[in-house]
Design a protein around this motif. Sequence first.
Motif, PDB file in Angstrom:
ATOM      1  N   ASP A  39       0.811  -1.205   0.174  1.00 51.16           N
ATOM      2  CA  ASP A  39      -0.099   0.121   0.001  1.00 51.16           C
ATOM      3  C   ASP A  39       0.801   1.286  -0.033  1.00 51.16           C
ATOM      4  O   ASP A  39       0.412   2.348   0.318  1.00 51.16           O
ATOM      5  N   SER A  40       2.137   1.303  -0.400  1.00 51.99           N
ATOM      6  CA  SER A  40       2.967   2.424  -0.620  1.00 51.99           C
ATOM      7  C   SER A  40       3.183   2.634  -1.995  1.00 51.99           C
ATOM      8  O   SER A  40       3.094   1.642  -2.814  1.00 51.99           O
ATOM      9  N   THR A  84       4.037   6.264   2.086  1.00 50.00           N
ATOM     10  CA  THR A  84       3.310   5.182   2.894  1.00 50.00           C
ATOM     11  C   THR A  84       1.712   5.396   2.900  1.00 50.00           C
ATOM     12  O   THR A  84       1.175   6.624   2.788  1.00 50.00           O
ATOM     13  N   SER A  85       0.826   4.607   2.939  1.00 54.98           N
ATOM     14  CA  SER A  85      -0.429   4.725   3.064  1.00 54.98           C
ATOM     15  C   SER A  85      -0.963   5.786   3.900  1.00 54.98           C
ATOM     16  O   SER A  85      -0.578   5.642   5.195  1.00 54.98           O
ATOM     17  N   GLY A  86      -1.870   6.691   3.659  1.00 55.92           N
ATOM     18  CA  GLY A  86      -2.430   7.492   4.497  1.00 55.92           C
ATOM     19  C   GLY A  86      -1.795   9.190   4.453  1.00 55.92           C
ATOM     20  O   GLY A  86      -2.103  10.068   4.827  1.00 55.92           O
ATOM     21  N   PHE A 104       5.784  14.406   4.130  1.00 55.89           N
ATOM     22  CA  PHE A 104       4.748  13.637   4.132  1.00 55.89           C
ATOM     23  C   PHE A 104       3.492  14.270   4.937  1.00 55.89           C
ATOM     24  O   PHE A 104       3.629  14.498   6.013  1.00 55.89           O
ATOM     25  N   LEU A 105       2.506  14.705   4.203  1.00 60.98           N
ATOM     26  CA  LEU A 105       1.537  15.157   4.802  1.00 60.98           C
ATOM     27  C   LEU A 105       0.559  14.369   5.244  1.00 60.98           C
ATOM     28  O   LEU A 105      -0.379  13.929   4.294  1.00 60.98           O
ATOM     29  N   ALA A 122       4.627  14.643  -6.490  1.00 59.89           N
ATOM     30  CA  ALA A 122       3.587  14.105  -5.615  1.00 59.89           C
ATOM     31  C   ALA A 122       2.809  13.133  -5.708  1.00 59.89           C
ATOM     32  O   ALA A 122       2.812  12.573  -6.849  1.00 59.89           O
ATOM     33  N   VAL A 123       2.209  12.329  -4.792  1.00 62.77           N
ATOM     34  CA  VAL A 123       1.383  11.481  -4.939  1.00 62.77           C
ATOM     35  C   VAL A 123       0.376  11.404  -3.832  1.00 62.77           C
ATOM     36  O   VAL A 123       0.717  11.709  -2.427  1.00 62.77           O
ATOM     37  N   ASN A 124      -0.836  11.310  -4.158  1.00 65.44           N
ATOM     38  CA  ASN A 124      -1.938  11.042  -3.178  1.00 65.44           C
ATOM     39  C   ASN A 124      -1.890   9.604  -2.730  1.00 65.44           C
ATOM     40  O   ASN A 124      -2.927   9.014  -3.299  1.00 65.44           O
ATOM     41  N   ASN A 125      -1.711   9.248  -1.537  1.00 68.23           N
ATOM     42  CA  ASN A 125      -1.719   7.764  -1.202  1.00 68.23           C
ATOM     43  C   ASN A 125      -2.517   7.675   0.020  1.00 68.23           C
ATOM     44  O   ASN A 125      -2.557   6.968   1.025  1.00 68.23           O
TER      45      ASN A 125
END
Length: 164
Positions: A39-40, A84-86, A104-105, A122-125
């Motif tokens: 999930d990363s 990582t997830s979230g 890491f927001l 950027a990546v929205n995980n």
Amino acid sequence: MSRTSRSTLAVVGAFLWALGSAFASAPAHAAVDTHRENDSHIMIMPSAPQETTASSRAMAAVSPTVSPAAHYVHTTSGSPVECTSGNLCAGVWDPAVGKYKVFFLYRCAQYSLSYWNGVGQAVNNQVGAAAFFYGQNGQVLDVALPENRPFTYDWTPVWSIRNC
């Protein structure tokens, strides 16, 4: 209007806006397809900006920041960074150290950006939350839907990010 109704409307609105944006030109571009582990998402930072000589770093040596503060790491061009997830992960060039600074927001907030210039990634995980990028006057510049792969982004016009 209840919080659930507003959240549902926000997600629907973000989806419709993103769908419309798909047919218009936008500053975001898909990055090199990277694999996903546990999930990363793995982000690979782009090449360093052209103006990264020692003299340009000395003149513009102000490190990008976010407020409220968030965890970050420094990394070099081409190096993998795990999102990582979230998290909404956002990488921007840091002229003070000559590396990318990846934030890491995680905590739900509107983050004010300082000294974010040029192209990064950027990546929205996050799970089920769209992220909104705002301009100087508070206008929405872009929406990053969750579970997307990393994308290249020009941070120069972005003044704040809301990750939830």
